[in-house]
Design an enzyme around this catalytic site. Structure first.
Site, mmCIF file in Angstrom:
data_model
loop_
_atom_site.group_PDB
_atom_site.id
_atom_site.type_symbol
_atom_site.label_atom_id
_atom_site.label_comp_id
_atom_site.label_asym_id
_atom_site.label_seq_id
_atom_site.Cartn_x
_atom_site.Cartn_y
_atom_site.Cartn_z
ATOM 1 N N CYS A 193 8.578 1.467 -6.698
ATOM 2 C CA CYS A 193 7.705 2.507 -7.238
ATOM 3 C C CYS A 193 8.437 3.839 -7.249
ATOM 4 O O CYS A 193 9.134 4.176 -6.291
ATOM 5 C CB CYS A 193 6.489 2.581 -6.323
ATOM 6 S SG CYS A 193 5.506 4.018 -6.579
ATOM 7 N N THR A 195 6.609 6.692 -8.364
ATOM 8 C CA THR A 195 5.525 7.662 -8.575
ATOM 9 C C THR A 195 5.744 8.951 -7.790
ATOM 10 O O THR A 195 5.535 10.045 -8.293
ATOM 11 C CB THR A 195 4.173 7.025 -8.164
ATOM 12 O OG1 THR A 195 3.932 5.942 -9.046
ATOM 13 C CG2 THR A 195 3.026 8.006 -8.254
ATOM 14 N N ALA A 315 5.726 7.947 -18.758
ATOM 15 C CA ALA A 315 7.106 7.909 -18.287
ATOM 16 C C ALA A 315 7.164 6.762 -17.293
ATOM 17 O O ALA A 315 6.137 6.391 -16.714
ATOM 18 C CB ALA A 315 7.455 9.222 -17.613
HETATM 19 P P1 5GP Z 1 6.016 -3.591 -2.234
HETATM 20 O O1 5GP Z 1 5.392 -4.678 -1.418
HETATM 21 O O2 5GP Z 1 7.055 -4.101 -3.166
HETATM 22 O O3 5GP Z 1 6.493 -2.444 -1.389
HETATM 23 O O4 5GP Z 1 4.834 -2.960 -3.113
HETATM 24 C C1 5GP Z 1 4.106 -3.720 -4.036
HETATM 25 C C2 5GP Z 1 3.136 -2.806 -4.749
HETATM 26 O O5 5GP Z 1 3.816 -1.772 -5.477
HETATM 27 C C3 5GP Z 1 2.290 -3.475 -5.827
HETATM 28 O O6 5GP Z 1 1.249 -4.247 -5.318
HETATM 29 C C4 5GP Z 1 1.808 -2.287 -6.629
HETATM 30 O O7 5GP Z 1 0.673 -1.657 -6.061
HETATM 31 C C5 5GP Z 1 2.974 -1.315 -6.536
HETATM 32 N N1 5GP Z 1 3.765 -1.300 -7.780
HETATM 33 C C6 5GP Z 1 4.261 -2.348 -8.464
HETATM 34 N N2 5GP Z 1 4.949 -1.944 -9.537
HETATM 35 C C7 5GP Z 1 4.893 -0.602 -9.542
HETATM 36 C C8 5GP Z 1 5.413 0.408 -10.413
HETATM 37 O O8 5GP Z 1 6.114 0.154 -11.389
HETATM 38 N N3 5GP Z 1 5.100 1.683 -10.087
HETATM 39 C C9 5GP Z 1 4.328 2.002 -9.018
HETATM 40 N N4 5GP Z 1 4.040 3.284 -8.810
HETATM 41 N N5 5GP Z 1 3.865 1.088 -8.156
HETATM 42 C C10 5GP Z 1 4.128 -0.195 -8.426
#
Ligand code: 5GP
Length: 375
Positions: A193, A195, A315
């Site tokens: 992510c 963001t 974006a």
């Molecule tokens: P991880 O377990 O990989 O740390 O987090 C998974 C979570 O990241 C997902 O369930 C979703 O909420 C968030 N996520 C997945 N793809 C994206 C993305 O492209 N941008 C953002 N901001 N969050 C994402």
């Protein structure tokens, strides 16, 4: 007038569990399966509370097939076309198989811009037996989301509805009072992510879980901690902060069952070896390593793959990474459950539900001793 919240906001890496006197003699005495009851959904669910993220890479039938054996949940990604008969049959058989042991471990997913009529057709299809829905948008604060949750709840009073993402108690309660059983917590903690970089918005995940869990439990709802877990200890800390479920993306990526091609690469190590043909020469050993691609659902790659390109007003808020190949997802889930069991034996929690009651966190400024290098 700009305000600053001057309280300490914490992430998983900022705390460690305090070990406590325990009645458990071994981690095998810890029960990681909990019977969940919900505010609206009329059935109970026995689960270990781990969820595979509804990402195109991890929310797959193959991941679901393995995880359900561990009573772990999979939120299928929303790009499966259930009007395609192969997909339809697969999930139909799967639901029937799951139903035979009394629980189903599969959510279907939707955003706000997806085809509502198609979704309602799936949810109404008696033979399909989909009774769990994940409504997932990046910004859970927009008014349209509350309206949609109310609409789905009115149409499907017996559906298990999970919705997100938010990071504050007020919105958690609004979503539950509008019809959600589970609220997904996390803005910006995800491994792919961006963001926080792009928008400057977000909240450290442990603090977000603490506040949202407290708010949700006060009105009979549950929370799912979504994003930011990098190891079994983080999963345990999410449960310790009050999460009822923990959603994982990156930790389950790179497995056989995750989508994506296996990439093999030559990687130079720092090991010097003698050249067999020329004994006076040495060279650095080259090792073959395997990876799988993992990408954020808001990344440019995801937009191109699944939405036919990036809309001009957006974006990319996600990135593309290569995750080391991990073998079957069965090994990963076993390691996580083993870790959580061990946490439980350290803090004296006999049942998954007891973890927050038994949790005292130390605030720390270092978690690991990495003097001799990272493994
Ligand atoms: P991880 O377990 O990989 O740390 O987090 C998974 C979570 O990241 C997902 O369930 C979703 O909420 C968030 N996520 C997945 N793809 C994206 C993305 O492209 N941008 C953002 N901001 N969050 C994402």
């Amino acid at each position: 007038m700009t305000q600053i919240k001057d309280t300490t906001e914490l992430d998983f890496c900022d705390v460690l569990f305090m070990p406590k006197r325990t009645t458990l003699n071994s981690r095998s005495e810890a029960d990681v399966v909990r019977e969940y009851k919900f505010r609206y959904y009329p059935h109970t669910l026995k689960s270990c509370g781990i969820m595979a993220a509804n990402m195109a890479t991890t929310g797959t039938f193959e991941v679901n097939n393995v995880l359900q054996k561990y009573q772990a949940i999979t939120c299928l990604h929303k790009h499966y076309d259930f009007t395609n008969s192969a997909n339809y049959d697969y999930i139909k058989q799967n639901f029937q198989k799951e139903e035979s042991n009394g629980n189903s471990y599969t959510f279907v997913s939707t955003g706000l811009k997806d085809d509502k009529e198609k979704l309602y057709a799936i949810l109404s299809d008696e033979s399909f037996k989909v009774d769990k829905l994940c409504i997932d948008i990046a910004n859970g604060y927009i008014p349209k989301l509350l309206e949609f949750v109310k609409e789905v709840r009115a149409k499907f009073p017996n559906l298990l509805i999970m919705v997100g993402n938010v990071v504050t108690g007020d919105m958690t309660q609004d979503l539950i009072l509008s019809g959600a059983d589970i609220v997904k917590v996390g803005i910006g903690p995800g491994s792919v992510c961006t963001t926080r970089k792009l928008t400057g918005v977000g909240r450290p995940q442990l603090s977000a879980i603490l506040e949202c869990a407290d708010a949700a439990h006060g009105v009979g709802g549950l929370v799912c901690a979504d994003g930011g877990c990098t190891c079994a200890g983080d999963v345990a800390k999410a449960f310790g902060a009050g999460a009822d479920f923990v959603m994982l993306g990156g930790m389950l990526a790179g497995t056989d069952e995750a989508a994506g091609d296996l990439i093999e690469k030559d990687v130079q190590t720092n090991l010097l070896v003698a050249d067999e043909k020329n004994p006076n020469e040495q060279y650095l050993l080259i090792k073959k390593e395997k990876y799988k691609q993992f990408y954020g659902m808001s990344s440019q790659l995801a937009q191109e793959k699944h939405f036919g390109g990036m809309a001009c007003y957006r974006a990319s808020e996600g990135k593309v990474v290569e995750v080391a190949y991990k073998g079957s997802v069965a090994g990963v889930i076993q390691e996580i459950l083993g870790g959580v069991r061990s946490t439980m034996s350290y803090i004296g929690a006999r049942r998954l539900k007891d973890i927050p009651k038994c949790t005292t966190f130390y605030r720390v400024n270092r978690q690991l001793n990495e003097v001799f290098g990272k493994s």
